[in-house]
Design a protein around this motif. Structure first.
Motif, short mmCIF file in Angstrom:
data_model
loop_
_atom_site.label_atom_id
_atom_site.label_comp_id
_atom_site.label_asym_id
_atom_site.label_seq_id
_atom_site.Cartn_x
_atom_site.Cartn_y
_atom_site.Cartn_z
N THR A 1 -6.11 -4.19 -13.88
CA THR A 1 -7.37 -3.67 -13.41
C THR A 1 -8.57 -4.14 -14.28
O THR A 1 -9.50 -4.26 -13.73
CB THR A 1 -7.21 -1.87 -13.67
N ILE B 1 -11.45 -5.49 -12.04
CA ILE B 1 -12.91 -4.94 -12.11
C ILE B 1 -13.59 -5.86 -12.48
O ILE B 1 -14.97 -5.91 -11.61
CB ILE B 1 -12.79 -3.78 -13.30
N TYR C 1 -19.79 -1.70 -15.76
CA TYR C 1 -18.26 -1.92 -15.63
C TYR C 1 -17.77 -0.33 -15.20
O TYR C 1 -17.72 0.38 -16.01
CB TYR C 1 -17.52 -2.46 -17.06
N PRO D 1 -14.65 1.52 -13.32
CA PRO D 1 -13.23 1.50 -12.58
C PRO D 1 -13.30 2.46 -11.48
O PRO D 1 -12.50 2.46 -10.49
CB PRO D 1 -12.20 2.15 -13.86
N ILE E 1 -13.24 -0.84 -6.10
CA ILE E 1 -12.05 -1.16 -7.04
C ILE E 1 -10.95 -0.27 -6.52
O ILE E 1 -9.88 -0.58 -6.40
CB ILE E 1 -12.38 -0.45 -8.43
#
Length: 583
Positions: A465, A469, A486, A488, A493
């Motif tokens: 991940t 990302i 950034y 998640p 995503i």
């Protein structure tokens, strides 16, 4: 001293309270450990012997000078010999060893840094330039010391000599951070870095509070200042008041108590309330991490980052570890895990993990020749690693994981090279697991959008991940200036992760998440609701995630997760994920 607070990016949970230890780039090149009282004079002698050897070397240079050599050469040697004999070099570092218990290399670099700072303040340009001569002499001594590193005593383990030191630096590479594994260092503060840079990941794996992106911390904090790191908030308090210090000590004690309570879950199976079995694996950097992984109840290793065997070797004659050297490290991890599976990722270098700190030559290393691209461009290096991993598979369950795949020809090339490595081992009469599983990292959007070609060829998938990302959102995860972007929980995503898990389930192959999302308890229920059944994380995060799993009922969470995946508004996604926590 006046108290002040710095705000940065939280990267590793917990609280650390200790004295600041400032590190210059030069200081990062040497080992740091404390020497026990009974070994101090032996360590003093080790430095004295190195100084004497350099002095003999300079004398030999003088003696061997050709008659027609420029007079400047002789003068240059004379200057270095005088510097070497000066008490500031020949005696002061010995006092540092005796009083601070530093190892010889660390003591020398500490003294040189102090001298260099004094020379920087000299107005006369000629005298100011003599700093370079001092540093060159120190480099000669360090080379001798490092060449006889095997003579150094083991790091001290006695609590009496464990000052609680917090490393403060402009930046620390992942390889450098692995030097600071002993208990002397209890926290990290850096000017630069992002929450999901590999430096931050290593801080979490060491289970040490850290804060990055502090901008000018290394200029504002002074040597031996009292420092508090609040790893949860990304806050650093320098020279705190007595009241603040007491408050943080109380919070620290409460965290320790909560951690001890979690330790009771070590042997409890990770099963949800509705009876779904979840597999919890550990991410490791080195074989020495395996005992900690087992102690936290890991059911195996979901990610062995093999690149850390290759990094930080600039002082060695051969930068690339040999096949036998790699094999021994992989075998050590496999044996240490006592029959549990060990997933070894092939060399993943580039971006913020160069083999050498001088190798940042690409305009954008994150998009350049890194990971599997590098390995396929260096087939002999790749084959050497594959043979070493295959040989280790004779000692226990090993899975082979290939990073950064995006094209079908890369997959086919890798599988062909695995078969070539097997053939080479058969010819040499070496044992290996002929049925070893080979898996792919899903960390590039192109891979997540072309899963049929992966599930057709691979035995398992592992979602990275961190890079997924980074590449999906076009954010350099090392750059603290864009760290706030950034996310998640970005809908793109979540869609890519859900698609990957679903494709694996339909194909009947295992899918794991080995990125930082796997160890984030705020996201555990979301990933479970997506269908994830295999998590791989830093050992320090494992018990917290297990506790969340034990309190979770998938029959309730799964329908709610499906609603989240149909949501596109960021604030609505965040609110819905928070609601999952209380179901």
């Amino acid at each position: 001293m006046a108290s002040f607070t710095l705000h940065g990016i939280p990267v590793s949970r917990g609280i650390s309270i200790g004295r600041a230890h400032l590190l210059t780039p030069a200081a990062l090149d040497v080992k740091h450990y404390l020497v026990a009282e009974e070994h101090l004079e032996a360590e003093v002698k080790r430095l004295q012997d190195a100084l004497a050897e350099v002095h003999r070397g300079l004398q030999a240079l003088w003696t061997d000078l050709p008659k027609d050599a420029p007079t400047e050469l002789g003068a240059f040697i004379d200057v270095h010999a005088l510097i070497l004999s000066d008490p500031m070099i020949s005696e002061a570092p010995l006092d540092i060893i005796r009083t601070r218990h530093y190892n010889a290399e660390w003591a020398l670099v500490t003294q040189i840094d102090e001298l260099s700072a004094q020379f920087d303040e000299i107005e006369d340009p000629y005298l100011r330039e003599r700093k370079a001569d001092i540093q060159q002499v120190a480099e000669r001594v360090l080379k001798v010391l490092m060449g006889t590193a095997q003579l150094a005593p083991a790091p001290v383990t006695d609590e009496e000599f464990q000052p609680q030191m917090i490393v403060v630096a402009h930046d620390i590479s992942p390889a450098d951070m692995l030097q600071f594994r002993d208990r002397s260092f209890i926290g990290f503060v850096t000017d630069v870095g992002g929450q999901n840079s590999h430096t931050a990941i290593v801080a979490r794996s060491l289970d040490i509070p850290a804060a990055v992106g502090m901008s000018q911390a290394s200029q504002l904090i002074e040597q031996d200042d009292w420092v508090i790191i609040d790893g949860d908030a990304g806050v650093v308090i320098c020279n705190p008041s007595t009241l603040v210090l007491e408050q943080y000590r109380a919070r620290q004690a409460a965290m320790l108590k909560a951690r001890k309570k979690l330790s009771k879950l070590k042997k409890t199976p990770a099963i949800t309330r509705d009876g779904t079995v979840i597999t919890l694996l550990a991410n490791i950097e080195l074989p020495d991490d395996c005992p900690h992984a087992l102690d936290c109840g890991a059911e195996g290793v979901g990610l062995f980052r093999s690149e850390f065997l290759f990094m930080g070797r600039s002082g060695q004659a051969h930068k690339i570890p040999s096949e036998d050297e790699q094999f021994e490290q992989y075998r050590k991890a496999v044996v240490a895990m006592k029959g549990r599976p060990v997933t070894i990722r092939t060399l993943d270098i580039g971006a913020d993990k160069p083999l050498d700190q001088t190798e940042h030559t690409a305009l954008n290393p994150a998009l350049g020749l890194r990971a599997i691209r590098y390995c396929l461009a260096e087939p002999q290096l790749f084959l050497t690693q594959l043979r070493a991993i295959l040989r280790a598979s004779a000692f226990g369950k090993v899975r082979l994981l290939i990073p950064m795949l995006s094209h079908v020809f890369e997959i086919d090339q890798c599988l062909a090279m695995v078969e070539q490595a097997k053939a080479q081992l058969r010819e040499a009469g070496q044992k290996y697991d002929a049925a070893i599983d080979v898996g792919a990292m899903i960390e590039i959007p192109a891979a997540a959008l072309s899963l049929p070609m992966f599930v057709k060829r691979m035995n398992f998938l592992s979602i990275g991940t961190n890079d997924l990302i980074q590449y999906t959102l076009a954010i350099d995860r090392v750059d603290y200036e864009v760290a706030h972007l950034y996310d998640p929980l970005h809908p793109a995503i979540l869609q890519l992760i859900a698609m990957t898990i679903s494709a694996g389930m339909k194909a009947g192959i295992d899918v794991a998440v080995c990125g930082e999302m796997a160890g984030d308890v705020k996201l555990t229920r979301l990933l479970l609701g997506m269908g994830l059944r295999e998590f791989s994380m830093h050992p320090a995060q494992l018990l917290s995630v297990k506790q969340e799993i034990l309190n979770c009922d998938l029959t309730t969470i799964t329908p709610q997760t499906r609603k989240i995946l149909r949501t596109t508004e960021p604030h609505a996604i965040v609110e819905a994920v928070q609601q999952l926590q209380v179901i």
